[in-house]
Write a protein that holds these residues in place. Sequence first.
Motif, short mmCIF file in Angstrom:
data_model
loop_
_atom_site.label_atom_id
_atom_site.label_comp_id
_atom_site.label_asym_id
_atom_site.label_seq_id
_atom_site.Cartn_x
_atom_site.Cartn_y
_atom_site.Cartn_z
N PHE A 1 10.77 0.17 -2.19
CA PHE A 1 10.66 -1.28 -2.20
C PHE A 1 9.27 -1.74 -2.67
CE2 PHE A 1 13.96 -0.20 0.82
CZ PHE A 1 14.98 -1.07 0.46
N GLY A 2 8.68 -0.98 -3.56
CA GLY A 2 7.40 -1.38 -4.12
C GLY A 2 6.23 -0.87 -3.32
N ASN A 3 5.05 -1.06 -3.89
CA ASN A 3 3.81 -0.59 -3.26
C ASN A 3 2.78 -1.70 -3.38
OD1 ASN A 3 1.36 0.69 -2.60
ND2 ASN A 3 2.15 2.68 -3.23
N LEU A 4 2.67 -2.51 -2.33
CA LEU A 4 1.76 -3.65 -2.34
C LEU A 4 0.30 -3.21 -2.42
CD1 LEU A 4 1.49 -6.72 -2.18
CD2 LEU A 4 1.48 -6.50 0.31
N LYS A 5 -0.02 -2.12 -1.73
CA LYS A 5 -1.40 -1.62 -1.73
C LYS A 5 -1.83 -1.20 -3.14
CE LYS A 5 -4.42 1.76 0.54
NZ LYS A 5 -4.48 2.87 1.54
N ALA A 6 -0.93 -0.48 -3.84
CA ALA A 6 -1.25 -0.05 -5.21
C ALA A 6 -1.36 -1.23 -6.15
CB ALA A 6 -0.19 0.94 -5.70
N THR A 7 -0.50 -2.26 -5.94
CA THR A 7 -0.56 -3.45 -6.78
C THR A 7 -1.87 -4.19 -6.59
OG1 THR A 7 1.85 -3.70 -6.70
CG2 THR A 7 0.58 -5.63 -7.33
N ASN A 8 -2.30 -4.35 -5.33
CA ASN A 8 -3.57 -5.04 -5.06
C ASN A 8 -4.76 -4.27 -5.63
OD1 ASN A 8 -2.24 -7.10 -3.71
ND2 ASN A 8 -2.44 -6.12 -1.70
N ALA A 9 -4.61 -2.95 -5.72
CA ALA A 9 -5.69 -2.13 -6.29
C ALA A 9 -5.59 -2.00 -7.80
CB ALA A 9 -5.67 -0.74 -5.66
N ASN A 10 -4.57 -2.67 -8.40
CA ASN A 10 -4.34 -2.61 -9.84
C ASN A 10 -4.17 -1.18 -10.34
OD1 ASN A 10 -4.22 -5.33 -10.56
ND2 ASN A 10 -6.45 -5.51 -10.66
N THR A 11 -3.43 -0.39 -9.56
CA THR A 11 -3.15 0.99 -9.95
C THR A 11 -1.92 1.03 -10.84
OG1 THR A 11 -4.03 1.75 -7.83
CG2 THR A 11 -2.70 3.31 -9.10
N SER A 12 -2.02 1.69 -11.97
CA SER A 12 -0.88 1.79 -12.88
C SER A 12 0.09 2.84 -12.37
CB SER A 12 -1.34 2.15 -14.29
OG SER A 12 -0.24 2.39 -15.13
N SER A 13 1.38 2.52 -12.43
CA SER A 13 2.40 3.46 -11.95
C SER A 13 3.09 4.19 -13.08
CB SER A 13 3.46 2.70 -11.14
OG SER A 13 4.13 1.77 -11.95
N VAL A 14 2.70 3.93 -14.34
CA VAL A 14 3.35 4.61 -15.46
C VAL A 14 2.38 5.45 -16.26
CG1 VAL A 14 5.17 2.90 -15.72
CG2 VAL A 14 3.03 2.59 -16.95
N ILE A 15 1.09 5.29 -16.08
CA ILE A 15 0.11 6.05 -16.85
C ILE A 15 -0.53 7.07 -15.93
CG2 ILE A 15 -2.01 5.94 -18.21
CD1 ILE A 15 -1.36 3.04 -18.82
N GLU A 16 -0.33 8.32 -16.23
CA GLU A 16 -0.93 9.38 -15.44
C GLU A 16 -2.31 9.69 -16.00
OE1 GLU A 16 1.66 12.68 -15.36
OE2 GLU A 16 3.13 11.68 -14.08
N GLU A 17 -3.31 9.49 -15.16
CA GLU A 17 -4.68 9.69 -15.62
C GLU A 17 -4.94 11.16 -15.88
OE1 GLU A 17 -7.31 8.01 -12.83
OE2 GLU A 17 -6.55 5.98 -13.04
N ILE A 18 -5.60 11.44 -16.98
CA ILE A 18 -5.94 12.81 -17.35
C ILE A 18 -7.31 13.14 -16.77
CG2 ILE A 18 -6.37 14.38 -19.27
CD1 ILE A 18 -4.55 12.63 -20.95
N LYS A 19 -7.35 14.12 -15.90
CA LYS A 19 -8.62 14.49 -15.28
C LYS A 19 -9.51 15.18 -16.29
CE LYS A 19 -6.55 15.11 -10.73
NZ LYS A 19 -6.33 16.05 -9.61
N PRO A 20 -10.82 14.92 -16.24
CA PRO A 20 -11.73 15.61 -17.15
C PRO A 20 -11.71 17.10 -16.88
CG PRO A 20 -12.94 14.42 -15.44
CD PRO A 20 -11.52 14.00 -15.32
N THR A 21 -11.73 17.84 -17.95
CA THR A 21 -11.67 19.29 -17.84
C THR A 21 -12.97 19.83 -17.27
OG1 THR A 21 -10.26 19.30 -19.79
CG2 THR A 21 -11.21 21.40 -19.11
#
Length: 748
Positions: free
Chosen positions: A666-686
Amino acid sequence: MAAEFSSCVEYGVQLSKRIYYGKELRSMPAGEPQEMTRSPDDYLPSAPMVYAVVPEPAIVDNPDVPSYQPYVHGRCVPPALVPLHMNEIAMVIDSHFDTAFVAVTGAWRVHCIMAGKRCDCRIAIPMGEMGSLLGVEVEVCGRSYRAQLVTKEDVESMEKVPKAQNGRLLKGQIYTFNVPKVDGGSFLNIKINWSQKLTYDDGQFCLKIPFSFPSYVNPVGKKVSKREKILLNVNSGTGAELLCKSTSHPVKVVKRQVGKISFSYEADVLVWSSANFKLSYALSSSDLFGGVFLQSPFLRDFDEREIFCLYLFPGNNQTRKVFRKEVIYVIDTSGSMRGGALENVKNALLASLYKLNSQDTFNIITFNGDVQLFSPSMELATKETILKATQWASTSFDADGGTNILLPLEKAMKLLAESDSIPFIFLITDGTVEDEREICNFMKGHLTNGSAICPRICTFGIGLYCNHYFLQMLAQIGKGYYDAAYDLDSIDSRMQQFFNRTSSVLLANITFDNLEHLDSLELFPSSIPDLSSGNPLIVSGRFDGKFPDIVKVSGTLADMSNFTVDLKVQKAKEVPLYRVLARRQIDILTSQAWLAGSKELEEKVAKISKQTGVPSEYTPMILVQTDYGKKAPDPVAKQEVQNKLNLWKKGEPERVIILGSLGIGFGNLKATNANTSSVIEEIKPTEPTEILVKAASNCCSRLLNRFCCMCFIQSCSKMNDQCAIILAQICTALACCECLNCCYELCS
């Protein structure tokens, strides 16, 4: 999560090259592309797959004949996933209306784990359009597992069972879970059931099932037979003739009747299928047509009311007039939409603008914490205006700030207050907000104020952090449609398809004129949406009383004239309505339960889910170990599983595996308030250590891939001192070159 899965499979494919099959057999089947041609998504499953979960690379070997490979120290974190060889595959598909039920049976061998060792095996199930996993059965190593839906209360009452969820959902449609402790060299016999939707485009129903196997699942060996079997039964549910338009595999017709057709495909193949199974068909009718099916509840149904299903298809008449479009695009530009998500939304938006006719009107509203309008009024879709909108979008689509959905919807409603056509509001968002129930109640009050024509609200959710049930509820209130994209790559294409199939309305303000005399009537959905050229209308429900022999369906055509059609009512003998309609009813009732906060509706959803086998938000799935080799009818097997559950709540926790919920939440209000993207997986620096390990492993794997270890040892034992010195110098030089390469990568 999907990127990590792909990386683990990539390492697993590399590890499998250690396996030695004999002098005449290669470790990798012919036709395997070079590594440089593969993208990370190429390692995601495009057909049912099984992987060996390898935390210790030292156990990777041929279980039949040891390869005497050098010992590999260390552990794989996360564990590598080695694709298992597939020895058998068959698929049975039963298609009714717009729903297909798929049953896949196959056999996979743990060919990559040495004898005497064990590993977990991960099963990956990619499903097609709006897929729902219905069941899994696994037989392995004298054990048998069967999937079962239970309530959350059942899971909480299992005191000794670990509550960690074994199952994972990748990219919205790929479900994975682990089977524990599988012996090297053993076979896994698996049966998988799922349901999925058929798409409708240009008057054709299209079925696409993931059935493309990578070449590294082909068994190594000249005497290994590979036979593919596919059986497809299509029941359109209508009396119209069914015309097959195209197929991906060379199927042959084995049976044909009016509205029904059966296909079969069976062949001995050199390699397993490398193409998804596709079939498209059309119904031979150029005008609007439909019907009504009735069915009595089945024996164990908790709801004793009768079932009905009404369908109305748009037909193949390309000249039929559609309503003039008045469209407002309400686009989320909050901080979580930054990057590729907002760019894909913009591309889909501009593509849809160019498909509008010059007499259509449109506007664009972007929102985050505030709103921006392309124009203070609706604009004609001329080439000049669309060019201005393109320029405006290139400067105004800037992802930043929070999420406020109510304000742009209020602006859109005011712009469409004086509409004389069928106005549309397309809401696109990836976030959850606190006032979602207030938004639904506000829109419900605004749309039921007595206006002859109210705006249609279509919603599109992006990712897993938005509340998809809020969006579904909003679309139901606005007599519109809902769709979603869970990964970055599918946003553009799905949005364009969504715009195209929903905005070309043929028949609006649809009503059923002679059902008011029934003792009780429950409709799904309760507000009947319009019939568009790209969306067949299917309305179902439950009722008490005498159903009429003819149902009169009335509506308004594009020229504002009245339209009435009589739909014949008949008994559904060969269509399992309760299964076909289950997914639709569960989604509608879940959104209603969310809006009302009703525990009673939640329990009703759980009951429907358990009796139909269709997962819901309130029914997690578990794997239960049952007696090996016993085959019983479904009702008997389910009762046996339930009886064992009651016993295992007190003990034997190792015989129950909690897969978890298959819902989207039913959604993630905490992630929305933090402006976290749910479709882009961040690439960690090697990290430097990762570069060193990867470079060293690449060097070793290249050498090991080209030399047989035993042959190499025997060759070294026959060398004289001078050759040994030269070989040592060559190895030292190669090591120095690789060290320089590592230093270069670290510095860059």
